[in-house]
Design a protein around this motif. Sequence first.
Motif, PDB file in Angstrom:
ATOM      1  N   GLY A  97      48.787  23.981  23.484  1.00 12.03           N
ATOM      2  CA  GLY A  97      49.821  24.309  24.448  1.00 12.03           C
ATOM      3  C   GLY A  97      50.324  25.733  24.269  1.00 12.03           C
ATOM      4  N   LEU A  98      50.548  26.128  23.005  1.00 11.46           N
ATOM      5  CA  LEU A  98      50.980  27.495  22.729  1.00 11.46           C
ATOM      6  C   LEU A  98      49.918  28.501  23.168  1.00 11.46           C
ATOM      7  CD1 LEU A  98      52.504  27.005  19.137  1.00 11.46           C
ATOM      8  CD2 LEU A  98      53.752  27.488  21.253  1.00 11.46           C
ATOM      9  N   LEU A  99      48.652  28.159  22.875  1.00 13.75           N
ATOM     10  CA  LEU A  99      47.556  29.065  23.239  1.00 13.75           C
ATOM     11  C   LEU A  99      47.426  29.178  24.760  1.00 13.75           C
ATOM     12  CD1 LEU A  99      45.298  30.793  21.975  1.00 13.75           C
ATOM     13  CD2 LEU A  99      43.784  28.826  22.198  1.00 13.75           C
ATOM     14  N   GLY A 100      47.574  28.036  25.441  1.00 12.84           N
ATOM     15  CA  GLY A 100      47.492  28.061  26.895  1.00 12.84           C
ATOM     16  C   GLY A 100      48.602  28.880  27.525  1.00 12.84           C
ATOM     17  N   THR A 101      49.822  28.739  26.976  1.00 11.59           N
ATOM     18  CA  THR A 101      50.943  29.524  27.491  1.00 11.59           C
ATOM     19  C   THR A 101      50.713  31.014  27.290  1.00 11.59           C
ATOM     20  OG1 THR A 101      52.473  27.702  27.021  1.00 11.59           O
ATOM     21  CG2 THR A 101      53.428  29.909  27.308  1.00 11.59           C
ATOM     22  N   LEU A 102      50.221  31.371  26.104  1.00 17.78           N
ATOM     23  CA  LEU A 102      49.938  32.772  25.814  1.00 17.78           C
ATOM     24  C   LEU A 102      48.865  33.310  26.762  1.00 17.78           C
ATOM     25  CD1 LEU A 102      50.241  35.301  24.036  1.00 17.78           C
ATOM     26  CD2 LEU A 102      48.470  34.343  22.531  1.00 17.78           C
ATOM     27  N   PHE A 103      47.821  32.521  26.977  1.00 21.48           N
ATOM     28  CA  PHE A 103      46.738  32.955  27.865  1.00 21.48           C
ATOM     29  C   PHE A 103      47.252  33.163  29.286  1.00 21.48           C
ATOM     30  CE2 PHE A 103      43.476  31.887  31.005  1.00 21.48           C
ATOM     31  CZ  PHE A 103      42.510  32.840  30.693  1.00 21.48           C
ATOM     32  N   ALA A 104      48.093  32.262  29.760  1.00 18.85           N
ATOM     33  CA  ALA A 104      48.622  32.372  31.121  1.00 18.85           C
ATOM     34  C   ALA A 104      49.436  33.660  31.285  1.00 18.85           C
ATOM     35  CB  ALA A 104      49.465  31.152  31.464  1.00 18.85           C
ATOM     36  N   VAL A 105      50.273  33.946  30.288  1.00 24.55           N
ATOM     37  CA  VAL A 105      51.091  35.166  30.354  1.00 24.55           C
ATOM     38  C   VAL A 105      50.184  36.401  30.310  1.00 24.55           C
ATOM     39  CG1 VAL A 105      52.814  36.546  29.142  1.00 24.55           C
ATOM     40  CG2 VAL A 105      53.115  34.066  29.347  1.00 24.55           C
ATOM     41  N   LEU A 106      49.214  36.405  29.378  1.00 23.58           N
ATOM     42  CA  LEU A 106      48.306  37.545  29.265  1.00 23.58           C
ATOM     43  C   LEU A 106      47.461  37.724  30.515  1.00 23.58           C
ATOM     44  CD1 LEU A 106      47.088  37.117  25.572  1.00 23.58           C
ATOM     45  CD2 LEU A 106      48.564  38.938  26.460  1.00 23.58           C
ATOM     46  N   PHE A 107      47.069  36.607  31.142  1.00 24.95           N
ATOM     47  CA  PHE A 107      46.251  36.675  32.347  1.00 24.95           C
ATOM     48  C   PHE A 107      47.003  37.384  33.465  1.00 24.95           C
ATOM     49  CE2 PHE A 107      44.705  34.981  36.385  1.00 24.95           C
ATOM     50  CZ  PHE A 107      43.338  35.223  36.260  1.00 24.95           C
ATOM     51  N   VAL A 108      48.278  37.017  33.645  1.00 23.25           N
ATOM     52  CA  VAL A 108      49.093  37.658  34.676  1.00 23.25           C
ATOM     53  C   VAL A 108      49.254  39.144  34.376  1.00 23.25           C
ATOM     54  CG1 VAL A 108      51.386  37.753  35.734  1.00 23.25           C
ATOM     55  CG2 VAL A 108      50.308  35.534  35.264  1.00 23.25           C
ATOM     56  N   VAL A 109      49.561  39.458  33.111  1.00 22.22           N
ATOM     57  CA  VAL A 109      49.721  40.862  32.719  1.00 22.22           C
ATOM     58  C   VAL A 109      48.406  41.621  32.926  1.00 22.22           C
ATOM     59  CG1 VAL A 109      50.184  42.430  30.789  1.00 22.22           C
ATOM     60  CG2 VAL A 109      51.571  40.370  31.094  1.00 22.22           C
ATOM     61  N   GLY A 110      47.296  40.987  32.546  1.00 22.78           N
ATOM     62  CA  GLY A 110      45.996  41.625  32.696  1.00 22.78           C
ATOM     63  C   GLY A 110      45.643  41.903  34.140  1.00 22.78           C
ATOM     64  N   MET A 111      45.937  40.948  35.026  1.00 25.83           N
ATOM     65  CA  MET A 111      45.640  41.157  36.440  1.00 25.83           C
ATOM     66  C   MET A 111      46.495  42.298  37.004  1.00 25.83           C
ATOM     67  SD  MET A 111      43.182  39.172  37.251  1.00 25.83           S
ATOM     68  CE  MET A 111      42.599  39.545  35.582  1.00 25.83           C
ATOM     69  N   LEU A 112      47.752  42.349  36.606  1.00 25.99           N
ATOM     70  CA  LEU A 112      48.609  43.438  37.066  1.00 25.99           C
ATOM     71  C   LEU A 112      48.115  44.780  36.534  1.00 25.99           C
ATOM     72  CD1 LEU A 112      52.135  41.782  36.627  1.00 25.99           C
ATOM     73  CD2 LEU A 112      50.896  42.174  38.764  1.00 25.99           C
ATOM     74  N   TYR A 113      47.643  44.797  35.289  1.00 24.34           N
ATOM     75  CA  TYR A 113      47.152  46.030  34.685  1.00 24.34           C
ATOM     76  C   TYR A 113      45.834  46.473  35.315  1.00 24.34           C
ATOM     77  CZ  TYR A 113      45.518  49.337  31.156  1.00 24.34           C
ATOM     78  OH  TYR A 113      45.069  50.458  30.518  1.00 24.34           O
ATOM     79  N   SER A 114      44.993  45.513  35.714  1.00 26.23           N
ATOM     80  CA  SER A 114      43.659  45.847  36.205  1.00 26.23           C
ATOM     81  C   SER A 114      43.699  46.660  37.493  1.00 26.23           C
ATOM     82  CB  SER A 114      42.846  44.567  36.429  1.00 26.23           C
ATOM     83  OG  SER A 114      43.381  43.792  37.492  1.00 26.23           O
ATOM     84  N   VAL A 115      44.758  46.511  38.285  1.00 24.87           N
ATOM     85  CA  VAL A 115      44.827  47.237  39.559  1.00 24.87           C
ATOM     86  C   VAL A 115      44.938  48.742  39.337  1.00 24.87           C
ATOM     87  CG1 VAL A 115      46.112  47.540  41.703  1.00 24.87           C
ATOM     88  CG2 VAL A 115      45.743  45.240  40.780  1.00 24.87           C
ATOM     89  N   PRO A 116      45.960  49.225  38.622  1.00 23.35           N
ATOM     90  CA  PRO A 116      46.012  50.682  38.393  1.00 23.35           C
ATOM     91  C   PRO A 116      44.877  51.164  37.491  1.00 23.35           C
ATOM     92  CG  PRO A 116      47.729  49.575  37.145  1.00 23.35           C
ATOM     93  CD  PRO A 116      47.146  48.553  38.045  1.00 23.35           C
ATOM     94  N   ALA A 117      44.480  50.343  36.519  1.00 21.24           N
ATOM     95  CA  ALA A 117      43.395  50.766  35.620  1.00 21.24           C
ATOM     96  C   ALA A 117      42.086  50.925  36.380  1.00 21.24           C
ATOM     97  CB  ALA A 117      43.233  49.756  34.492  1.00 21.24           C
ATOM     98  N   GLY A 118      41.835  50.030  37.333  1.00 21.17           N
ATOM     99  CA  GLY A 118      40.623  50.133  38.138  1.00 21.17           C
ATOM    100  C   GLY A 118      40.618  51.395  38.981  1.00 21.17           C
ATOM    101  N   MET A 119      41.755  51.736  39.574  1.00 17.54           N
ATOM    102  CA  MET A 119      41.825  52.948  40.384  1.00 17.54           C
ATOM    103  C   MET A 119      41.699  54.201  39.525  1.00 17.54           C
ATOM    104  SD  MET A 119      44.550  52.105  43.431  1.00 17.54           S
ATOM    105  CE  MET A 119      45.913  51.614  42.361  1.00 17.54           C
ATOM    106  N   VAL A 120      42.281  54.174  38.336  1.00 14.30           N
ATOM    107  CA  VAL A 120      42.143  55.313  37.421  1.00 14.30           C
ATOM    108  C   VAL A 120      40.685  55.474  36.998  1.00 14.30           C
ATOM    109  CG1 VAL A 120      42.739  56.161  35.121  1.00 14.30           C
ATOM    110  CG2 VAL A 120      44.524  55.249  36.607  1.00 14.30           C
ATOM    111  N   THR A 121      40.004  54.359  36.776  1.00 15.34           N
ATOM    112  CA  THR A 121      38.582  54.414  36.423  1.00 15.34           C
ATOM    113  C   THR A 121      37.776  55.092  37.531  1.00 15.34           C
ATOM    114  OG1 THR A 121      38.691  52.420  35.057  1.00 15.34           O
ATOM    115  CG2 THR A 121      36.541  53.028  35.927  1.00 15.34           C
ATOM    116  N   GLU A 122      38.023  54.684  38.784  1.00 22.11           N
ATOM    117  CA  GLU A 122      37.292  55.280  39.900  1.00 22.11           C
ATOM    118  C   GLU A 122      37.625  56.765  40.048  1.00 22.11           C
ATOM    119  OE1 GLU A 122      34.893  53.611  41.633  1.00 22.11           O
ATOM    120  OE2 GLU A 122      35.315  52.133  40.075  1.00 22.11           O
ATOM    121  N   ARG A 123      38.870  57.104  39.830  1.00 17.35           N
ATOM    122  CA  ARG A 123      39.271  58.512  39.927  1.00 17.35           C
ATOM    123  C   ARG A 123      38.584  59.343  38.843  1.00 17.35           C
ATOM    124  NH1 ARG A 123      40.584  63.143  42.490  1.00 17.35           N
ATOM    125  NH2 ARG A 123      42.164  64.356  41.376  1.00 17.35           N
TER     126      ARG A 123
END
Length: 559
Positions: A97-123
């Motif tokens: 349960g603790l691991l699942g909660t951590l993964f869910a939080v990290l997943f949301v953070v990761g998806m939010l991070y991937s948007v600007p990081a992806g554009m910076v990569t293309e730039r």
Amino acid sequence: MKRDFSDRFESVSTGSHLAKRIALLTAICGLVYIARPLVHGVVYPLIYEPTWLLVGGSTLIAAVGLWLAPPLTTEGRQVDGGSLSLFLSDSAVTKLGLLGTLFAVLFVVGMLYSVPAGMVTERTLADRTMAESQQIDELPSINPDNPRIVPRAVADIQTRGSTSYRTQRLGPSDIARAEDGTLAWSYAIEPDGFRNKLLSNQRGVLLSDMTRMENRQITAYDDQQFAIGEGMYLHRSADWNLKRTDYLTQYRDDAVEFTHDGTAYMYYPKTGHEWQLTPLPHTVPVWDGGALIAPDGTITHLSPEEAQASEILDGQRLYPLYNTEREMASLGFRNGIINQLPVVGEHAEQVEVAEMPSGAGNSQPFVIDLAGEQMSYVTAMEPYGEDSRGLDEIFFVDASTGEIRYFGAEDQTLTGPERAMGIVRSADSQTGWGDNFQVVEPVPVFINDELWWHSKVVPTDNTDVSRNVFVSAESGDAVELRDTAAVREFLVGEDIENIDDVDTEPAPNTEGVDYYIVIRGSDGEELERIPVEPGQNPTIEYVPAGEGNSEPDQNNSTS
């Protein structure tokens, strides 16, 4: 009463608990290492993809930490911490349960991070691509000895119909250079069927000439057993052994199958990644060299410089096609991230890879042989916009070195591949397009500093090449050629009037002309071409000589 955090863990022998868990973890890591090619697709992005590293890496570290931690207690009650029953205990459920909660939080953070990081990569990739690009004032010359006459689909049908292997099959086709310098569709002769894939070997390679309409050469080097190769399962496969011997790289491209001094080889371009820490941590793809496989199973890993210096690889494609695709796709970001954004972006001088029409049978980048047997990846770029189909720039990436050149159309209006295919169909209204014949594989060729689109007309069953049609990107004029000699003469720059077996068509949007009625003799030679104006509905009458005013024998109405 306030409880100490340590009260959450069961009182167990820490040394014994850790020893058992570390021993089991070591065994798991050992098994993963032995089978590491199977998990390459997970491990590599954990190292070179920021989002994967953030989400997957953090989750993995937390999972190992919880695994090594003593069993948890619930409600002050101790639980069984046995190694096998742990997965069914309250402690295991709590940890998961603790691991699942951590993964869910990290997943949301990761998806939010991937948007600007992806554009910076293309730039970053766009900046690097343009910094390494050299603008040219004239289009390079095509190699007239290596026209791409035979489309992939036709080569596949003809080649498979010309071979007879009971326990082997031909793998996917790719473009390689034959020993005589011509371009060919190349195939691995793979084992066929589960049993054979498990126990048999790749039998060699086969090369099918793509530069001729008639008397095509199909050469099979099928007496060379590959110890490791394509279509072979598990530890006997090329993929397994490539990843086993050089793990921290990617093999995005298909193999280039070719021969040197009669010996068959396979070359695999390698794509690596470099970390960039500013303005956000991200990675960009780089050329990581290549791997050369010989029939005896020897794998030679080469740096880019070693690959270019290899006598065996002389004239072959070395630079990854995948890298070129990424570089070209990133160019929409070359004037900044904001410039290409919807709503707020100005889209100033923004370009995008020209779309290929449905049914074209090929995609960009095109593999073209330029003068001097210099293979190049050619990409046609069009201005940004849903209705923009004219060409803006043409990029050339040297297939041996990765060097980039580009030609700017400036104020010229150049026809793109989609329009060129439409011109081919419009110029011949008598052909049953879609029912009997189709236009496929438009590729750019360059003749006397002018861009032409070279398309092929083939039957819908892809059994042969009916004719080759060249459409001028400047004027829209179409030139129809029906044999190899005529194609080569045209590519050299010979005047159309001096080429045998040539039909020409003005651009179909010629003012006052809707289409042409073409009259040919029994030998196929054109006798007369009659323009038909818009709105006219002519009839064709077959009148025997001497019967000037007789009723027509047959009426064909065209519209």
